[in-house]
Design a protein around this motif. Structure first.
Motif, PDB file in Angstrom:
ATOM      1  N   PRO A 183      38.740 111.735  36.558  1.00 30.48           N
ATOM      2  CA  PRO A 183      39.715 111.483  35.500  1.00 30.48           C
ATOM      3  C   PRO A 183      39.480 112.248  34.194  1.00 30.48           C
ATOM      4  O   PRO A 183      38.391 112.233  33.632  1.00 30.48           O
ATOM      5  CB  PRO A 183      39.557 109.976  35.254  1.00 30.48           C
ATOM      6  CG  PRO A 183      38.140 109.688  35.585  1.00 30.48           C
ATOM      7  CD  PRO A 183      37.714 110.680  36.644  1.00 30.48           C
ATOM      8  N   GLY A 184      40.547 112.863  33.719  1.00 28.50           N
ATOM      9  CA  GLY A 184      40.581 113.374  32.354  1.00 28.50           C
ATOM     10  C   GLY A 184      39.790 114.645  32.134  1.00 28.50           C
ATOM     11  O   GLY A 184      39.750 115.541  32.963  1.00 28.50           O
ATOM     12  N   ASP A 185      39.123 114.654  30.988  1.00 30.07           N
ATOM     13  CA  ASP A 185      38.382 115.833  30.555  1.00 30.07           C
ATOM     14  C   ASP A 185      36.923 115.695  30.978  1.00 30.07           C
ATOM     15  O   ASP A 185      36.235 114.770  30.524  1.00 30.07           O
ATOM     16  CB  ASP A 185      38.487 115.911  29.017  1.00 30.07           C
ATOM     17  CG  ASP A 185      37.717 117.081  28.450  1.00 30.07           C
ATOM     18  OD1 ASP A 185      37.087 117.826  29.223  1.00 30.07           O
ATOM     19  OD2 ASP A 185      37.737 117.225  27.210  1.00 30.07           O
ATOM     20  N   PRO A 186      36.420 116.617  31.821  1.00 30.19           N
ATOM     21  CA  PRO A 186      35.017 116.489  32.238  1.00 30.19           C
ATOM     22  C   PRO A 186      34.034 116.550  31.074  1.00 30.19           C
ATOM     23  O   PRO A 186      32.890 116.135  31.213  1.00 30.19           O
ATOM     24  CB  PRO A 186      34.817 117.662  33.203  1.00 30.19           C
ATOM     25  CG  PRO A 186      36.007 118.541  33.057  1.00 30.19           C
ATOM     26  CD  PRO A 186      37.114 117.748  32.456  1.00 30.19           C
ATOM     27  N   GLU A 187      34.498 117.020  29.931  1.00 29.19           N
ATOM     28  CA  GLU A 187      33.606 117.103  28.759  1.00 29.19           C
ATOM     29  C   GLU A 187      33.577 115.791  27.965  1.00 29.19           C
ATOM     30  O   GLU A 187      32.927 115.708  26.928  1.00 29.19           O
ATOM     31  CB  GLU A 187      34.060 118.232  27.818  1.00 29.19           C
ATOM     32  CG  GLU A 187      33.929 119.621  28.406  1.00 29.19           C
ATOM     33  CD  GLU A 187      32.488 119.936  28.800  1.00 29.19           C
ATOM     34  OE1 GLU A 187      31.577 119.624  28.017  1.00 29.19           O
ATOM     35  OE2 GLU A 187      32.296 120.444  29.922  1.00 29.19           O
TER      36      GLU A 187
END
Ligand SMILES: NC(=O)c1ccc[n+]([C@@H]2O[C@H](COP(=O)([O-])OP(=O)(O)OC[C@H]3O[C@@H](n4cnc5c(N)ncnc54)[C@H](OP(=O)(O)O)[C@@H]3O)[C@@H](O)[C@H]2O)c1
Length: 337
Positions: free
Chosen positions: A190-194
């Motif tokens: 989900p979403g931004d891996p950062e």
């Protein structure tokens, strides 16, 4: 022993997760540990003196108070009136009280990152409402107040973890990811891996608590890594490595997930879309604990040990159901890829 004298410790609870880790750490250091619980949640750690009873029972508390202890550890208290009753009953028998609160006590999302002096929810020490995850902040604040009112700030320790992970996890987020990734295939990431994560291992909270109890040093501490030390991307990669899975992570952006009605945090554990939390995913400053000696193990150790524990025990059911269903995951992946 680690250079300190052997202590007599009373742990209220001690059979689930953070409390269990505190019991194990205290025993490892050679202390004598009495646990007080109803015998419902799980088995006691071998080596304790187990006393069965209910903390809401004044008679049982009075019976406990006939013994002397060097400190009380209260890892699981969530009802202020119960914490107040325990603190009052045990004040004359135990000179120090350590309480596990939560970063959920903080309330001002415009003043980030939170330090220990940030404003907290108003809680009252004699609030006797039932435990409720959705009023955790005010309740924990009331519990803290109960402890400080009874013991004073020098003889009371309050620790405030954020999300806790590690073996014996009773929340269920990391176990869900490990199980899902172990299943393999294409995994919706989900979403931004950062996205930063500031998770803490229960064993590190426990070691810090036992350190402070040994030194009889009170105070209030955020107990997690002093700043976020990993990302959701790194964490899911660690889950792939720990499980030896051939799973393929497909990172799906926030807007696609929200458009498909995916739920942050519980349905997709650890996921906080930027729109829901623009300041920071884990806005807590835990420098004070680090300066006071708290050490946090590397995330890979937590993930590896949690997976190892899951091979030997049925994971405890989390307080909330976590994890997206296979159909919904598949539907979103098909729409995105
Ligand atoms: N997990 C997280 O991410 C997170 C984050 C922030 C803060 N925290 C806080 O960390 C703490 C973790 O607690 P834990 O579950 O790990 O503690 P624990 O001490 O390992 O387990 C809870 C204990 O409370 C006992 N208990 C429950 N009701 C009782 C009663 N009426 N009388 C006597 N004993 C009773 C249970 O035993 P019986 O049921 O057998 O009596 C169990 O031994 C909680 O305070 C939580 O709010 C957790």
């Amino acid at each position: 022993m680690t250079g300190t004298r052997q202590l007599d410790l009373l742990v209220i609870g001690g059979t689930s997760f953070v409390g269990r880790a505190a019991v194990a750490e205290a025993l490892r250091r050679g202390h004598r540990v009495t646990t007080f619980n109803r015998g419902r949640t799980g088995p006691d750690v071998p080596g304790v003196r187990a006393v069965r009873g209910d903390r809401t029972d004044a008679g049982a508390l009075a019976e406990l108070a006939r013994h002397t202890f060097d400190a009380v550890l209260d890892p699981g208290g969530q009802v202020p009136a119960d914490v107040l009753a325990a603190a009052r009953a045990l004040r004359a028998s135990a000179p120090f009280y350590a309480f596990v609160s939560s970063a959920a006590v903080y309330r001002d999302w415009t003043a980030l990152p939170w330090t220990e002096t940030a404003s907290i929810h108003e809680g009252t020490a004699d609030d006797d409402g039932p435990p409720d995850l959705f009023t955790l902040g005010p309740r924990k604040s009331g519990c803290e107040r109960a402890v400080f009112e009874t013991y004073g700030s020098d003889a009371a320790l309050v620790v405030r973890p954020g999300l806790v992970v590690g073996p014996h996890d009773n929340v269920g987020m990391l176990p869900w990811w490990l199980s899902r990734i172990h299943l393999g295939g294409t995994v919706l990431a989900p979403g931004d891996p950062e996205q930063p994560l500031q998770l803490v291992d229960a064993r590190d909270v426990a070691a810090f608590v036992v350190d402070r109890v040994e030194a009889a040093l009170g105070g209030v501490f955020n107990t997690m890594p002093s700043v976020p030390r990993t990302t959701i991307g790194e964490y899911l990669d660690l889950c792939v490595a720990a499980t030896g899975s051939a799973a393929r992570l497909v990172w799906v952006p926030d807007e696609v997930l929200l458009e498909h009605g995916a739920g942050p945090w519980n349905e997709l554990p650890f996921w906080l879309p930027t729109a829901a939390n623009p300041a920071a995913a884990w806005p807590v400053d835990a420098t004070a604990a680090r300066v006071a000696g708290m050490r946090c193990r590397p995330p890979e150790e937590t993930v590896r040990d949690t997976w190892a524990w899951m091979q030997t025990a049925a994971p405890t059911t989390g307080a909330l159901d976590h994890g997206i269903g296979a159909d919904k995951e598949d539907r979103i992946l098909r729409a995105y890829t």
